[in-house]
Scaffold this motif. Structure first.
Motif, PDB file in Angstrom:
ATOM      1  N   PHE A  31       0.826  -1.206   0.000  1.00 37.87           N
ATOM      2  CA  PHE A  31       0.000   0.000   0.000  1.00 37.87           C
ATOM      3  C   PHE A  31       0.866   1.264   0.000  1.00 37.87           C
ATOM      4  CE2 PHE A  31      -4.060  -1.987   2.006  1.00 37.87           C
ATOM      5  CZ  PHE A  31      -4.350  -2.581   0.787  1.00 37.87           C
ATOM      6  N   CYS A  32       1.948   1.243   0.765  1.00 38.33           N
ATOM      7  CA  CYS A  32       2.869   2.391   0.772  1.00 38.33           C
ATOM      8  C   CYS A  32       3.475   2.594  -0.606  1.00 38.33           C
ATOM      9  CB  CYS A  32       3.969   2.194   1.809  1.00 38.33           C
ATOM     10  SG  CYS A  32       3.416   2.469   3.488  1.00 38.33           S
ATOM     11  N   GLY A  34       2.170   1.665  -3.405  1.00 33.55           N
ATOM     12  CA  GLY A  34       1.085   2.152  -4.266  1.00 33.55           C
ATOM     13  C   GLY A  34       0.867   3.649  -4.112  1.00 33.55           C
TER      14      GLY A  34
END
Length: 167
Positions: A31-32, A34
């Motif tokens: 997620f980071c 992304g």
């Protein structure tokens, strides 16, 4: 990079379980990554779109943007835009750092410098154009680009700086 934004003392068991779960850690890293890629896309495509505009190509876009009454936040806007050097340098600086950011932010040697330049750009937008929420949010996204080690080093630097002042 999230370990400095979590208060482990409030939920120590929950935090320990999260950190022990390798899947959760890998998803958080994904997620980071992304978010980092998304920020880079925003700047890259913004710069590409600006480079197609005639005002940006001529170096005069800043003149028109800073003179629009809805965006005019200070009494300095008009005198600043009367200086052709300020207008041209500011316009091209904006395009240059926006196109450079998605590439330079990935390297240790250039990451801090380009994020500092991008922060300066957004602080200028905040001061002169009244687009405060946008600037604040964009600067806040830069924190995801720093590692835990870099946060720790920054904390130690600030602490040592205040110790020097204190003594």
């Amino acid at each position: 990079s999230y370990s400095y934004f979590i208060e482990e003392k409030y939920f120590p068991k929950f935090e320990a379980r999260l950190r022990a779960n390798k899947l959760v850690v890998q998803v958080a890293k994904l997620f980071c990554l992304g978010l980092m890629i998304q920020v880079c896309f925003v700047y890259f495509f913004t710069a590409v779109a600006k480079s197609e505009g005639s005002l940006w190509q001529k170096g005069t876009a800043l003149y028109y943007v800073m003179r629009v009454e809805e965006f005019r936040a200070t009494s300095w806007n008009i005198p600043l835009t009367e200086n052709i050097y300020f207008v041209v340098i500011g316009t091209y600086f904006t395009m240059l750092v926006e196109i450079a950011m998605p590439f330079l932010v990935w390297f240790k040697r250039t990451k801090f410098f380009i994020l500092l330049l991008m922060s300066a750009l957004h602080i200028g937008i905040w001061i002169f154009m009244r687009i405060d929420n946008f600037s604040t949010i964009m600067i806040a996204t830069y924190f995801v680009f720093f590692t835990d080690k870099e946060y720790q080093k920054a904390i130690e630097t600030v602490k040592s700086y205040f110790l020097i002042i204190k003594n």
